[in-house]
Design an enzyme around this catalytic site. Structure first.
Site, PDB file in Angstrom:
ATOM      1  N   LYS A  86       0.839  -1.206   0.000  1.00 19.14           N
ATOM      2  CA  LYS A  86       0.000   0.000   0.000  1.00 19.14           C
ATOM      3  C   LYS A  86       0.879   1.262   0.000  1.00 19.14           C
ATOM      4  O   LYS A  86       0.733   2.133  -0.847  1.00 19.14           O
ATOM      5  CB  LYS A  86      -0.935   0.012   1.207  1.00 19.14           C
ATOM      6  CG  LYS A  86      -1.944   1.141   1.143  1.00 19.14           C
ATOM      7  CD  LYS A  86      -2.599   1.429   2.459  1.00 19.14           C
ATOM      8  CE  LYS A  86      -1.762   2.436   3.224  1.00 19.14           C
ATOM      9  NZ  LYS A  86      -2.374   2.923   4.454  1.00 19.14           N
ATOM     10  N   ASP A 141      -6.258   0.538   0.304  1.00 18.58           N
ATOM     11  CA  ASP A 141      -6.429   0.940   1.705  1.00 18.58           C
ATOM     12  C   ASP A 141      -7.857   0.558   2.120  1.00 18.58           C
ATOM     13  O   ASP A 141      -8.551  -0.154   1.395  1.00 18.58           O
ATOM     14  CB  ASP A 141      -6.151   2.441   1.880  1.00 18.58           C
ATOM     15  CG  ASP A 141      -7.237   3.304   1.245  1.00 18.58           C
ATOM     16  OD1 ASP A 141      -8.057   2.767   0.453  1.00 18.58           O
ATOM     17  OD2 ASP A 141      -7.306   4.500   1.543  1.00 18.58           O
TER      18      ASP A 141
END
Ligand code: SF4
Length: 229
Positions: A138, A157
């Protein structure tokens, strides 16, 4: 086999479902219309600052991180300054972002590696950036995409997890598998902007508890059970 797939993509009264290319194009067009200027909301002036800000943003709002980073970078402007700082001092500065001990460890570890192994520059490849402590896909995708314009993947996310399920772009809930599904469904040249736009949509319209479906311009393409219309 091909026909079965096609039928599955059109399963509800002829409506396009899932990752049918025509549906994906319509979703992307809707996102472009709603969020033509979507971008990362973490303030930063360099890849190094964005990396640190993204580590700080775990379990914390961007607004809070943006309050903390000017103080942090004012006192520690370079990776070397942070790498060899007094950890207690960093912990105090970033305390309000939560998990401040673990985040301090990650920031200092990442900065040390950047200084000692990468010539004080945040690396530009997924393989290298993932070797930094505290950096998973991420964070890597945020930094590579936003700071360097390198599309190595999709930022998964909490908003991306929720919205890719609601928008029927994945059947998985594990971030790695969700990202793989999205990388297959979304054209690579859209990965960076798509990540920003979905995060903006999740923050502004498609909230976790009460999605504002009346105001959603993707509503006609959304068949989620969470829909409030
Ligand atoms: S219609 Fe509602 S649930 Fe579907 S994407 Fe829009 S806001 Fe989210």
């Amino acid at each position: 086999m091909k026909k079965a797939k096609k039928n599955a993509a059109r399963s509800t009264k002829g409506k396009l479902r899932g990752t049918h290319p025509r549906r994906v194009r319509a979703l992307l067009a809707g996102l472009d219309k709603a969020y033509p200027a979507a971008t990362c909301e973490l303030n930063h002036k360099s890849a190094f600052q964005l990396l640190v800000a993204t580590i700080l943003s775990a379990q914390c709002t961007d607004v809070r991180v943006n309050m903390v980073t000017p103080v942090l970078f004012g006192k520690y402007p370079t990776p070397a300054d942070l790498a060899y700082a007094n950890p207690r001092d960093i912990e105090e500065i970033i305390r309000s972002t939560g998990f401040f001990r673990a985040k301090t460890k990650s920031i200092m570890g990442a900065c040390k590696k950047i200084v000692e192994e990468f010539g004080e520059q945040v690396p530009r490849t997924m393989e290298e950036i993932l070797t930094l402590p505290g950096v998973a896909r991420k964070t890597a995708n945020v930094v590579l995409g936003t700071a360097y314009g390198i599309a190595s993947g999709v930022v998964v996310d909490t908003h991306m997890l929720r919205l890719s399920a609601r928008l029927d772009l994945t059947k998985h809930d594990e971030p790695k598998k969700v990202e793989q599904d999205l990388m297959r469904a979304i054209p690579q040249e859209r990965w960076i902007q798509f990540s920003h736009q979905i995060i903006w949509h999740g923050r502004r319209v498609c909230a976790a508890r009460k999605p504002n479906c009346m105001k959603c311009n993707l509503e006609k393409l959304c068949y989620s059970k969470d829909k409030l219309i």
